[in-house]
Design an enzyme around this catalytic site. Structure first.
Site, PDB file in Angstrom:
ATOM      1  N   ASP A   1      35.162  43.139  26.464  1.00 32.48           N
ATOM      2  CA  ASP A   1      34.635  42.870  27.806  1.00 32.48           C
ATOM      3  C   ASP A   1      33.742  41.635  27.754  1.00 32.48           C
ATOM      4  O   ASP A   1      33.368  41.145  26.685  1.00 32.48           O
ATOM      5  CB  ASP A   1      33.904  44.082  28.380  1.00 32.48           C
ATOM      6  CG  ASP A   1      32.562  44.329  27.704  1.00 32.48           C
ATOM      7  OD1 ASP A   1      32.245  43.645  26.718  1.00 32.48           O
ATOM      8  OD2 ASP A   1      31.826  45.216  28.167  1.00 32.48           O
TER       9      ASP A   1
ATOM     10  N   ASN B   1      27.779  38.182  38.706  1.00 35.50           N
ATOM     11  CA  ASN B   1      27.889  38.667  40.088  1.00 35.50           C
ATOM     12  C   ASN B   1      26.563  38.544  40.816  1.00 35.50           C
ATOM     13  O   ASN B   1      26.511  38.176  41.997  1.00 35.50           O
ATOM     14  CB  ASN B   1      28.359  40.119  40.109  1.00 35.50           C
ATOM     15  CG  ASN B   1      29.838  40.251  39.798  1.00 35.50           C
ATOM     16  OD1 ASN B   1      30.609  39.324  40.043  1.00 35.50           O
ATOM     17  ND2 ASN B   1      30.230  41.386  39.241  1.00 35.50           N
TER      18      ASN B   1
ATOM     19  N   ASP C   1      35.117  37.142  40.217  1.00 33.89           N
ATOM     20  CA  ASP C   1      36.572  37.306  40.234  1.00 33.89           C
ATOM     21  C   ASP C   1      37.252  36.116  39.567  1.00 33.89           C
ATOM     22  O   ASP C   1      38.232  36.275  38.823  1.00 33.89           O
ATOM     23  CB  ASP C   1      37.071  37.454  41.675  1.00 33.89           C
ATOM     24  CG  ASP C   1      36.665  38.788  42.291  1.00 33.89           C
ATOM     25  OD1 ASP C   1      36.265  39.684  41.530  1.00 33.89           O
ATOM     26  OD2 ASP C   1      36.746  38.925  43.528  1.00 33.89           O
TER      27      ASP C   1
ATOM     28  N   GLU D   1      35.095  44.603  33.974  1.00 36.43           N
ATOM     29  CA  GLU D   1      35.214  43.428  33.119  1.00 36.43           C
ATOM     30  C   GLU D   1      35.782  43.778  31.753  1.00 36.43           C
ATOM     31  O   GLU D   1      35.750  42.947  30.834  1.00 36.43           O
ATOM     32  CB  GLU D   1      33.836  42.758  32.958  1.00 36.43           C
ATOM     33  CG  GLU D   1      32.836  43.510  32.080  1.00 36.43           C
ATOM     34  CD  GLU D   1      32.069  44.575  32.842  1.00 36.43           C
ATOM     35  OE1 GLU D   1      31.019  45.027  32.347  1.00 36.43           O
ATOM     36  OE2 GLU D   1      32.519  44.959  33.950  1.00 36.43           O
TER      37      GLU D   1
END
Length: 431
Positions: free
Chosen positions: A295, A303, A312, A338
């Site tokens: 990840d 974010n 994204d 993620e």
């Protein structure tokens, strides 16, 4: 055979109609007979009462005189005259002191009698009891019942037979002709309009309207059949084309159902299916199988600082780098959020750790849009003889969290356990 069955059906219809007509006629006859007998019985009762009234008005005065004078022969004579009436079954007269003496005629028992007191000069000289002749009343009622019911039954039978013949000739016979036409009709053959085999009527009736509607319906069926034949080939080609399109659409839907919409690689459902297949093949071929779970480090900060749209974009670019770096046999997918999972068939833990290190280095040196450099952590696990898919995933996930615990941006392999890998079992069997 079909037409014969149709005739049997028509006969059954006629028999049902006859049964219904007979039943209705019988009920009507019983009702009419009952009504008529009721009024006749009431009339007979009225005649009986009138007979008693006549005796009271015309014969009791003479009996009163005879009782006053103790003229027994005269009393017996008049009493016998009363007993000869058709409405009288018997009579008795009580006279004398305390009415102790009695004269009788006929049958003086049975139904309740009519009683009349005999008066003379203001005194009661006797009492006469008259028993009505109910047998006459009942006999006359029974005779009338037989006559009336027989008459009604005869009328009903004649009426029923007449109606049955008329309905058979006017309705059942034309229906049979229509059934013959319906059974003989074949689409595509020369069509001849149906005509009833009967005398032409001056004005159309219900059967004429039904025949016209039948001809119109079969003409439309004939035209529809011709249209169907003319367009069958076109329709067949269109069906084939639509079938191909539907098959492609189903394939696309199947692909989309296992594809992550954002990154274009497998989603979790697709990864689950691919992992089960890979485990089954690894056990059958006795080849190694490993997983890489990775990840993006500190993804939440992206974010929070730059917004979800940038997050994204980062996920899309991260997936693109993974696809470009891993070998063609490896299967990448987005596990969730993620986190990404890479299935590595035919790769043992050492080879998979080397691939994970190569991915870590490539990610760390890559410049991502907006956020620049980012790092990622990797966990590696290999399938053993006793592992299930959940065990393998859990081991890869534990290794990933071990890499994060050690500071992120590094590769960690699953801890050594008291089990051997599939490759190790194979080597031992060969040696």
């Amino acid at each position: 055979m079909i037409f014969h069955g149709q005739q049997q059906m028509n006969h059954r219809l006629a028999r049902r109609m006859l049964a219904w007509i007979l039943a209705i006629s019988a009920v009507a006859a019983l009702i009419a007979t009952s009504i008529q007998l009721f009024f006749d019985y009431r009339r007979d009762l009225s005649e009986l009462e009138q007979g008693m009234h006549y005796i009271e008005q015309n014969q009791l005065p003479g009996l009163s005189d005879a009782a006053w004078n103790f003229n027994i022969p005269s009393m017996q004579l008049q009493l016998d005259g009363i007993g000869r009436s058709q409405w009288v079954s018997g009579a008795s007269i009580q006279y004398g002191p305390k009415q102790a003496a009695e004269l009788k005629t006929g049958t003086v028992s049975g139904s309740k009698p009519f009683s009349f007191e005999l008066h003379r000069n203001g005194a009661i000289v006797g009492t006469i009891y008259i028993w009505p002749n109910l047998d006459v009343l009942y006999r006359r009622t029974v005779d009338r019942f037989v006559i009336v019911l027989s008459t009604q039954i005869g009328k009903s039978l004649i009426t029923t037979f007449s109606i049955f013949v008329l309905m058979t000739w006017l309705i059942t016979r034309p229906l049979t002709q229509m059934a013959q036409f319906a059974q003989s009709f074949q689409p595509g053959q020369l069509f001849r309009p149906f005509r009833l085999r009967r005398r032409e009527t001056a004005s159309p009736d219900e059967l004429t309207v039904l025949v016209d509607a039948l001809n119109d319906a079969y003409q439309r069926i004939q035209k529809a059949h011709e249209f169907e034949v003319q367009h069958a080939e076109i329709l067949s080609r269109e069906v084939e084309a639509r079938t191909r399109e539907l098959s492609l659409a189903h394939q696309e839907l199947a692909r989309l159902s296992v594809t992550d919409k954002l990154t274009g690689i497998f989603n979790r459902a697709g990864l689950d299916e691919a992992l089960q297949t890979a485990i089954s093949q690894a056990r059958q071929t006795q080849r190694p199988l490993s997983l890489i779970m990775t990840d993006i480090d500190h993804f939440k900060q992206v974010n929070d600082q730059h917004g979800h749209l940038t997050g994204d974009q980062l996920l899309q670019e991260f997936a693109r780098v993974l696809r470009q770096t891993i070998p063609p046999t490896a299967i990448p997918g987005r596990w969730g959020g993620e986190e990404f999972l890479i299935i590595c068939p035919g790769s043992d833990q050492e080879q998979t750790c080397a691939l994970a290190e190569q991915l870590r280095s490539t990610i760390a040196s890559h410049v991502f849009p907006v956020v620049g450099h980012k790092t990622s952590s990797f966990g590696v696990a290999s399938l053993t003889a006793t592992d299930s898919s959940n065990d393998l995933l859990r081991n890869a996930d534990d290794a990933l969290y071990e890499a994060k615990r050690k500071g992120r941006n590094q590769v960690a392999a699953a801890q050594d356990r008291d089990t051997t890998s599939l490759q190790g079992i194979t080597d031992q069997a060969i040696s």
